[in-house]
Design a protein around this motif. Structure first.
Motif, short mmCIF file in Angstrom:
data_model
loop_
_atom_site.label_atom_id
_atom_site.label_comp_id
_atom_site.label_asym_id
_atom_site.label_seq_id
_atom_site.Cartn_x
_atom_site.Cartn_y
_atom_site.Cartn_z
N LEU A 1 0.81 -1.22 0.00
CA LEU A 1 0.00 0.00 0.00
C LEU A 1 0.84 1.26 0.00
O LEU A 1 0.30 2.36 -0.15
CB LEU A 1 -0.92 0.01 1.23
N GLY A 2 2.14 1.13 0.20
CA GLY A 2 3.01 2.30 0.20
C GLY A 2 4.42 1.92 0.60
O GLY A 2 4.64 0.94 1.31
N GLY A 3 5.38 2.71 0.13
CA GLY A 3 6.77 2.45 0.48
C GLY A 3 7.53 1.70 -0.59
O GLY A 3 8.47 0.94 -0.28
N GLU A 4 7.15 1.90 -1.87
CA GLU A 4 7.82 1.18 -2.95
C GLU A 4 9.33 1.42 -2.98
O GLU A 4 10.10 0.55 -3.38
CB GLU A 4 7.22 1.60 -4.31
N ASP A 5 9.76 2.60 -2.55
CA ASP A 5 11.18 2.94 -2.60
C ASP A 5 11.98 2.33 -1.45
O ASP A 5 13.20 2.49 -1.41
CB ASP A 5 11.36 4.46 -2.58
N GLU A 6 11.28 1.68 -0.51
CA GLU A 6 11.97 1.17 0.68
C GLU A 6 12.01 -0.36 0.72
O GLU A 6 12.30 -0.95 1.75
CB GLU A 6 11.26 1.67 1.95
N LEU A 7 11.72 -1.02 -0.39
CA LEU A 7 11.58 -2.47 -0.39
C LEU A 7 12.91 -3.22 -0.29
O LEU A 7 12.92 -4.45 -0.18
CB LEU A 7 10.82 -2.93 -1.64
N ASP A 8 14.01 -2.51 -0.35
CA ASP A 8 15.31 -3.17 -0.18
C ASP A 8 15.72 -3.25 1.28
O ASP A 8 16.83 -3.71 1.60
CB ASP A 8 16.39 -2.44 -0.99
N ARG B 1 7.69 7.33 5.73
CA ARG B 1 8.43 6.43 4.85
C ARG B 1 8.53 5.02 5.45
O ARG B 1 9.56 4.35 5.38
CB ARG B 1 9.83 6.97 4.56
N LEU B 2 7.42 4.54 6.00
CA LEU B 2 7.35 3.19 6.54
C LEU B 2 6.55 2.33 5.57
O LEU B 2 5.36 2.57 5.34
CB LEU B 2 6.66 3.18 7.91
N PRO B 3 7.17 1.31 4.96
CA PRO B 3 6.44 0.44 4.03
C PRO B 3 5.23 -0.20 4.71
O PRO B 3 5.32 -0.63 5.86
CB PRO B 3 7.48 -0.62 3.64
N LEU B 4 4.11 -0.25 3.98
CA LEU B 4 2.86 -0.76 4.53
C LEU B 4 2.29 -1.83 3.61
O LEU B 4 2.15 -1.61 2.40
CB LEU B 4 1.85 0.38 4.70
N PHE B 5 1.98 -3.00 4.19
CA PHE B 5 1.36 -4.10 3.46
C PHE B 5 -0.04 -4.34 4.02
O PHE B 5 -0.30 -4.12 5.21
CB PHE B 5 2.16 -5.39 3.60
N ALA B 6 -0.94 -4.83 3.16
CA ALA B 6 -2.26 -5.28 3.60
C ALA B 6 -2.26 -6.81 3.63
O ALA B 6 -1.78 -7.46 2.70
CB ALA B 6 -3.34 -4.78 2.65
N ALA C 1 11.15 -2.58 10.16
CA ALA C 1 11.36 -2.57 8.71
C ALA C 1 10.09 -2.21 7.96
O ALA C 1 10.13 -1.50 6.94
CB ALA C 1 11.86 -3.94 8.25
N ALA C 2 8.95 -2.71 8.44
CA ALA C 2 7.69 -2.47 7.72
C ALA C 2 6.53 -2.83 8.64
O ALA C 2 6.70 -3.47 9.67
CB ALA C 2 7.64 -3.28 6.43
N LEU C 3 5.33 -2.42 8.18
CA LEU C 3 4.09 -2.73 8.91
C LEU C 3 3.17 -3.49 7.97
O LEU C 3 3.03 -3.13 6.80
CB LEU C 3 3.41 -1.42 9.35
N ALA C 4 2.54 -4.56 8.50
CA ALA C 4 1.55 -5.32 7.74
C ALA C 4 0.26 -5.32 8.54
O ALA C 4 0.22 -5.79 9.68
CB ALA C 4 2.02 -6.75 7.49
N ALA C 5 -0.81 -4.78 7.96
CA ALA C 5 -2.08 -4.60 8.67
C ALA C 5 -3.12 -5.56 8.13
O ALA C 5 -3.30 -5.70 6.92
CB ALA C 5 -2.57 -3.16 8.54
N GLY C 6 -3.84 -6.24 9.06
CA GLY C 6 -4.90 -7.16 8.66
C GLY C 6 -6.17 -6.43 8.26
O GLY C 6 -6.47 -5.35 8.77
N GLU C 7 -6.93 -7.04 7.36
CA GLU C 7 -8.14 -6.41 6.84
C GLU C 7 -9.41 -6.97 7.48
O GLU C 7 -10.50 -6.50 7.17
CB GLU C 7 -8.21 -6.59 5.33
N ALA C 8 -9.28 -7.97 8.36
CA ALA C 8 -10.48 -8.63 8.89
C ALA C 8 -11.29 -7.71 9.78
O ALA C 8 -12.52 -7.76 9.79
CB ALA C 8 -10.09 -9.90 9.65
N GLU C 9 -10.63 -6.87 10.59
CA GLU C 9 -11.34 -6.05 11.58
C GLU C 9 -12.18 -4.97 10.91
O GLU C 9 -13.35 -4.79 11.24
CB GLU C 9 -10.32 -5.42 12.54
N LEU C 10 -11.59 -4.22 9.97
CA LEU C 10 -12.26 -3.06 9.37
C LEU C 10 -12.67 -3.29 7.92
O LEU C 10 -13.28 -2.41 7.32
CB LEU C 10 -11.36 -1.82 9.46
#
Length: 595
Positions: A17-24, A98-103, A74-83
């Protein structure tokens, strides 16, 4: 591993969802949390998994992300079940910092992501440590034949030359490597558990270092994830520890390694943390196995408290008996144990994150029932041998942990403990569990975990032989617990043997009345003892204990009878009382008990 590798796995199904430049960025570990401030558990480089239970409104996202960035994750991964979706305010906050975010799709369990990361991170370490972790994972997830934590510790010993043990919060040995040599002595285990609890309450970041009898140990916390369902994944194991730190500390296991981890490279530290995560899965499995027994206890307790007919309670007990004592072929006797954990509301803020920071509540608002339930289950897993065990060897029945049925109601935890039926010639008056014996081995560690703001009190009933006696046993255990609560100390217990009339009455005398009564009788004697070193108080105690016998009391104190008569006369002169009168003897007896 690199963050971009997470997107290459179809099994994970993560969306960026964001942080494409930080994937290394490198990922050094993984942590699952729904704490509002998880910084105490972060060491940097983690992929943080969250179910978003910490988020109440849009304003919560910014401070949460700032905390993660400050901790170096390094990054945050957020679950979609709650909301149903990851909220925009969290996406914006991550982009700002600039914190990479995954769903994480609701069909993916957090445990699946954790296993993948642990396995991949281990795969890049030297010395084939990946093979060790992979074998650990397979052993822990292959069912009963896998051997559980013992096999994991065997692999640590054979592959990494590390002697290690898994201990409960009270120091009970849960697992140990066959290669670890002699079992850890009980005193060492209790000391390590106390060090672990004290360090956790002080807010220190693990692993904790402790030295016992000249041997260095490193203590890795094993946090339970089974406290409540996570907001993401829906799969087994996708759970988080989101309760107040004072609760979780008292129920955490620990991995004790005979080594000083202070100079270990990060790779080895991460490996041991990964092993601790794998062992946490076994802990969750054992917690789940207690569900049936907890339900049985809850059903019986509800029947007892609502005044159900004895026949109905007896029928439910007949259902419980085969589950708790399979194969014995006899209806057991029962014993009730009541426990309560209470926290100071004033000045009770624990070190490290406060209750408000951890779960958004004020200090002192912890739901004490589940905490007491967990502790009572732990205390009853391996109680000291009792007279009821004579003629009934443990090997003939199930593991002791299968004999625990603990419910909780309000702030109380209530255990229904089955006892094999005693022989006909034994009256059963002293059978079963004894209050002080239950706490003898765990008082030290639990006192460290309760620190200076918590108390555990426990009451034990006599054994009863039928459903008719169960209601009385519950009240008896509650009375005994209240007697224990009137005593000083962080961990206190009382049994049915102590419910004499004066013991029942004294705890309910108002504190100011107690203080005035004891001061009026004993302060003149204490003042005299301080000025003249006359030992009038010890003399009074001995005289009453000898039932007023001059000869026995003089012999006990190694005094001449005339000297004893002089001291008693002085006591009577200072207090205006007559120790030949029953009423005055009783007043002194009660005053000494209340002082």
């Amino acid at each position: 591993m690199r963050l971009r590798a997470l997107l290459d796995s179809d099994a994970l199904g993560l969306r960026l969802l964001g942080g494409e430049d930080e994937l290394d960025r490198s990922v050094r570990g993984v942590m699952t949390t729904d704490l509002r401030d998880p910084s105490r558990y972060l060491s940097g480089g983690e992929l943080v998994l969250t179910g978003l239970a910490w988020r109440r409104d849009a304003a919560d996202s910014e401070p949460f992300v700032r905390i993660l960035v400050a901790a170096g994750v390094a990054a945050l991964a957020a679950g979609e079940a709650e909301l149903g979706t990851v909220p925009d305010d969290l996406v914006v906050a991550c982009a700002r910092h600039r914190l990479p975010l995954f769903a994480v799709n609701e069909s993916v369990a957090f445990a699946t992501v954790t296993e993948h990361v642990v396995r991949q991170v281990s795969g890049e370490r030297a010395g084939d440590l990946a093979a060790v972790v992979d074998r650990h994972r397979r052993m822990m997830t292959s069912g009963p034949a896998g051997g559980g934590p013992d096999v994991v510790l065997d692999l640590l010993g054979s592959d990494l030359d590390l002697r290690a043990w898994v201990l409960s919060s009270t120091g009970r040995a849960i697992a140990g490597s066959n290669l670890s040599g002699p079992a850890l002595p009980a005193e060492v285990r209790a000391t390590l558990a106390a060090e672990h609890l004290a360090a956790s309450r002080a807010g220190r970041r693990g692993p904790y270092r402790a030295t016992v009898d000249g041997t260095a140990y490193s203590l890795f916390p094993i946090h339970g994830w089974g406290h409540r369902p996570a907001a993401s994944g829906g799969g087994r194991g996708s759970t988080v520890a989101s309760r107040d730190v004072r609760e979780t500390v008292l129920s955490d296991w620990l991995l004790a390694v005979e080594a000083d981890a202070g100079d270990w490279p990060d790779e080895r530290l991460d490996l041991l943390r990964g092993v601790a995560q794998l062992i946490a899965v076994e802990r969750d499995r054992r917690d789940a196995a207690r569900t049936v027994r907890r339900r049985l206890a809850q059903e019986v307790l509800e029947l007892v408290q609502t005044g159900a007919a004895s026949a109905e309670i007896a029928a439910r007990l007949r259902v419980a008996a085969p589950v708790l004592l399979p194969g014995l072929g006899a209806a057991p006797h029962w014993q009730v144990v009541v426990a309560r954990v209470e926290w100071d509301e004033v000045g009770g803020r624990p070190a490290g994150p406060s209750a408000e920071e951890v779960r958004g509540t004020r200090a002192g608002e912890i739901d004490g029932g589940p905490v007491a339930q967990t502790l009572l289950e732990e205390i009853l897993v391996a109680p000291p041998p009792s007279s009821s065990d004579r003629g009934h060897p443990q090997s003939s029945g199930p593991d002791q942990s299968d004999r625990i049925a603990v419910a909780h109601t309000g702030e109380e935890a209530i255990a229904l403990v089955p006892l094999p039926a005693v022989s006909a010639e034994h009256d059963g008056s002293e059978s079963g569990l004894h209050a002080e014996a239950l706490l003898e081995a765990v008082r030290g560690p639990l006192s460290a975990g309760l620190s200076d703001d918590g108390r555990l009190t426990l009451g034990v009933s006599a054994a009863v032989h039928s459903a008719e006696g169960l209601r009385g046993a519950l009240e008896e255990a509650r009375h005994a617990r209240r007697v224990a609560a009137a005593r000083p100390g962080r961990v206190c217990a009382a049994g049915h043997q102590e419910l004499a009339s004066h013991v029942l009455l004294l705890p309910f005398v108002p504190d100011d009345v107690r203080r005035a009564f004891t001061a009026r009788l004993l302060d003149p004697l204490r003042d005299y003892d301080r000025r003249h070193r006359a030992e009038l108080i010890p003399t009074l105690e001995a005289f009453l204990d000898c039932d007023g016998s001059w000869t026995r009391c003089a012999n006990r104190l190694h005094l001449h009878v005339n000297t004893l008569r002089y001291r008693v006369g002085r006591i009577e002169q200072l207090t205006g009382r007559d120790l030949s009168r029953l009423e005055d003897k009783l007043d002194f007896f009660l005053a000494l008990r209340m002082s």
